[in-house]
Design a protein around this motif. Sequence first.
Motif, PDB file in Angstrom:
ATOM      1  N   UNK A 197       0.896  -1.198  -0.071  1.00  0.00           N
ATOM      2  CA  UNK A 197      -0.096   0.094   0.020  1.00  0.00           C
ATOM      3  C   UNK A 197       0.903   1.322  -0.035  1.00  0.00           C
ATOM      4  N   UNK A 198       0.632   2.158  -1.169  1.00  0.00           N
ATOM      5  CA  UNK A 198       1.561   3.315  -1.050  1.00  0.00           C
ATOM      6  C   UNK A 198       0.938   4.656  -0.656  1.00  0.00           C
ATOM      7  N   UNK A 199      -0.161   4.476   0.143  1.00  0.00           N
ATOM      8  CA  UNK A 199      -0.592   5.797   0.600  1.00  0.00           C
ATOM      9  C   UNK A 199       0.266   6.455   1.430  1.00  0.00           C
TER      10      UNK A 199
ATOM     11  N   UNK B 202       4.795   6.983   4.717  1.00  0.00           N
ATOM     12  CA  UNK B 202       5.560   7.719   6.128  1.00  0.00           C
ATOM     13  C   UNK B 202       5.936   6.572   7.109  1.00  0.00           C
ATOM     14  N   UNK B 203       5.085   5.805   7.418  1.00  0.00           N
ATOM     15  CA  UNK B 203       5.051   4.740   8.569  1.00  0.00           C
ATOM     16  C   UNK B 203       6.634   4.041   8.209  1.00  0.00           C
ATOM     17  N   UNK B 204       6.666   3.435   6.869  1.00  0.00           N
ATOM     18  CA  UNK B 204       7.706   2.652   6.843  1.00  0.00           C
ATOM     19  C   UNK B 204       9.052   3.535   6.812  1.00  0.00           C
TER      20      UNK B 204
ATOM     21  N   UNK C 248       9.809   6.299 -11.226  1.00  0.00           N
ATOM     22  CA  UNK C 248       9.045   4.983 -11.012  1.00  0.00           C
ATOM     23  C   UNK C 248       9.741   3.832 -10.401  1.00  0.00           C
ATOM     24  N   UNK C 249       9.311   2.858 -10.247  1.00  0.00           N
ATOM     25  CA  UNK C 249       9.912   1.463  -9.681  1.00  0.00           C
ATOM     26  C   UNK C 249       9.701   1.314  -8.248  1.00  0.00           C
ATOM     27  N   UNK C 250      10.473   0.825  -7.455  1.00  0.00           N
ATOM     28  CA  UNK C 250      10.373   0.735  -6.287  1.00  0.00           C
ATOM     29  C   UNK C 250       9.957   1.832  -5.598  1.00  0.00           C
ATOM     30  N   UNK C 251       9.353   1.688  -4.059  1.00  0.00           N
ATOM     31  CA  UNK C 251       8.804   2.992  -3.583  1.00  0.00           C
ATOM     32  C   UNK C 251      10.031   3.684  -2.981  1.00  0.00           C
ATOM     33  N   UNK C 252      11.022   3.065  -2.383  1.00  0.00           N
ATOM     34  CA  UNK C 252      12.140   3.585  -1.795  1.00  0.00           C
ATOM     35  C   UNK C 252      13.247   2.713  -1.944  1.00  0.00           C
TER      36      UNK C 252
ATOM     37  N   UNK D 258      12.142  -5.597   7.065  1.00  0.00           N
ATOM     38  CA  UNK D 258      11.320  -6.019   6.108  1.00  0.00           C
ATOM     39  C   UNK D 258      10.291  -7.096   6.192  1.00  0.00           C
ATOM     40  N   UNK D 259      10.953  -8.250   7.129  1.00  0.00           N
ATOM     41  CA  UNK D 259      10.127  -9.210   7.359  1.00  0.00           C
ATOM     42  C   UNK D 259       8.885  -9.120   8.098  1.00  0.00           C
ATOM     43  N   UNK D 260       9.131  -8.107   9.441  1.00  0.00           N
ATOM     44  CA  UNK D 260       8.199  -7.861  10.398  1.00  0.00           C
ATOM     45  C   UNK D 260       7.188  -6.928   9.658  1.00  0.00           C
ATOM     46  N   UNK D 261       7.301  -6.318   8.655  1.00  0.00           N
ATOM     47  CA  UNK D 261       6.377  -5.249   8.203  1.00  0.00           C
ATOM     48  C   UNK D 261       5.549  -5.987   7.288  1.00  0.00           C
ATOM     49  N   UNK D 262       4.309  -6.199   7.599  1.00  0.00           N
ATOM     50  CA  UNK D 262       3.144  -6.834   6.531  1.00  0.00           C
ATOM     51  C   UNK D 262       2.898  -5.943   5.281  1.00  0.00           C
ATOM     52  N   UNK D 263       3.390  -4.601   5.298  1.00  0.00           N
ATOM     53  CA  UNK D 263       3.230  -3.854   4.104  1.00  0.00           C
ATOM     54  C   UNK D 263       4.384  -3.925   3.250  1.00  0.00           C
ATOM     55  N   UNK D 264       5.605  -4.605   3.341  1.00  0.00           N
ATOM     56  CA  UNK D 264       6.721  -4.725   2.483  1.00  0.00           C
ATOM     57  C   UNK D 264       6.134  -5.819   1.500  1.00  0.00           C
TER      58      UNK D 264
END
Length: 154
Positions: free
Chosen positions: A73-75, A80-82, A100-104, A124-130
């Motif tokens: 999710x890119x909202x 900001x949270x990541x 374009x491409x990855x988000x960060x 990365x692993x503990x973040x469900x949004x990654x």
Amino acid sequence: MQDLDSIDLRLLELLQADASRSNQELAEAAAVSPATSLRRVRRLVEGGVIERRVVLLSATLGLTAIVEVTLDRQGAEHLQAFEARAVADEAVQQCYRVSPGPDLVLVVWVADMPAYHALVQRLFTQDANVRNVKAFFSTHRAKFEPRIRLSPAV
């Protein structure tokens, strides 16, 4: 950037090359008085042009990786949270939102591969949004120049 005259630009170029110079040495190299040098540098610091002065260590210590991160999710709140978690991690040296491409894109430095795996778990692993992580490990650094060119190349 605020209005910078030729003296400011000369001082900034000299400081970017070697910030360890004494004020006297800086003034001599810039062909200004020590009082002028001190006053100008103080103004550049207070104005936010000079963020900080640091020592650059050899990249041969440890492991550098450039990491692409794509989120599910890119909202704005998700980005900001990541981003807040990433910049708070001491292994992350640089963090950029890209398009374009990855988000960060992150530039990370760790002592070794086990330390990289610990970073993967933390960020990365503990973040469900990654959604996706792609890491590129530096095998040779041909150039690293943190200096910003303030005058046109000659």
